[in-house]
Design a protein around this motif. Sequence first.
Motif, PDB file in Angstrom:
ATOM      1  N   GLY A  50       5.559  60.151 -33.605  1.00  0.00           N
ATOM      2  CA  GLY A  50       4.924  61.452 -33.537  1.00  0.00           C
ATOM      3  C   GLY A  50       5.414  62.201 -32.317  1.00  0.00           C
ATOM      4  N   ALA A  51       4.772  63.293 -32.041  1.00  0.00           N
ATOM      5  CA  ALA A  51       5.089  64.108 -30.873  1.00  0.00           C
ATOM      6  C   ALA A  51       3.789  64.669 -30.327  1.00  0.00           C
ATOM      7  CB  ALA A  51       6.035  65.247 -31.238  1.00  0.00           C
ATOM      8  N   ASP A  56       1.425  72.944 -21.337  1.00  0.00           N
ATOM      9  CA  ASP A  56       2.511  73.803 -20.840  1.00  0.00           C
ATOM     10  C   ASP A  56       3.572  74.051 -21.900  1.00  0.00           C
ATOM     11  OD1 ASP A  56       3.818  71.376 -21.010  1.00  0.00           O
ATOM     12  OD2 ASP A  56       4.385  71.295 -18.894  1.00  0.00           O
ATOM     13  N   LEU A  57       3.278  73.647 -23.154  1.00  0.00           N
ATOM     14  CA  LEU A  57       4.137  73.786 -24.324  1.00  0.00           C
ATOM     15  C   LEU A  57       5.344  72.860 -24.313  1.00  0.00           C
ATOM     16  CD1 LEU A  57       3.982  77.632 -24.963  1.00  0.00           C
ATOM     17  CD2 LEU A  57       2.487  75.820 -25.818  1.00  0.00           C
TER      18      LEU A  57
END
Length: 115
Positions: A50-51, A56-57
Amino acid sequence: MFVYRGGCDEMENASPDEMQKVMQRWMDWIQDGMKAGWLLDGGDGLKPEGATVNPDLSVTDGPFTESKELVGGYSMVQAENLAAAVELAKTSPIIHHKGAIEVRELANVGQPEEA
């Protein structure tokens, strides 16, 4: 909602026959719950990859948690109250594989309130 955690460790070394028995136990449990009307959606398992999108994007690979803490899947259930849902969770096959079930009530944000 049932959120399934762990229960994967012992399956890593399972034989094909053992894996088939486990899958059959899950399929039977799902089918029984659907017939009884308390299981609304059998859900699905989650792949371990996954990620994570951070505040902070930035994006990192993950999740990297211990397998006993890893969310492995979910199901949607309907019960009279949290206590009743907990009793249904106790019947899940994951309990036989040293996994845990987080039982959560949906907030129904944005849904009209029942009269």
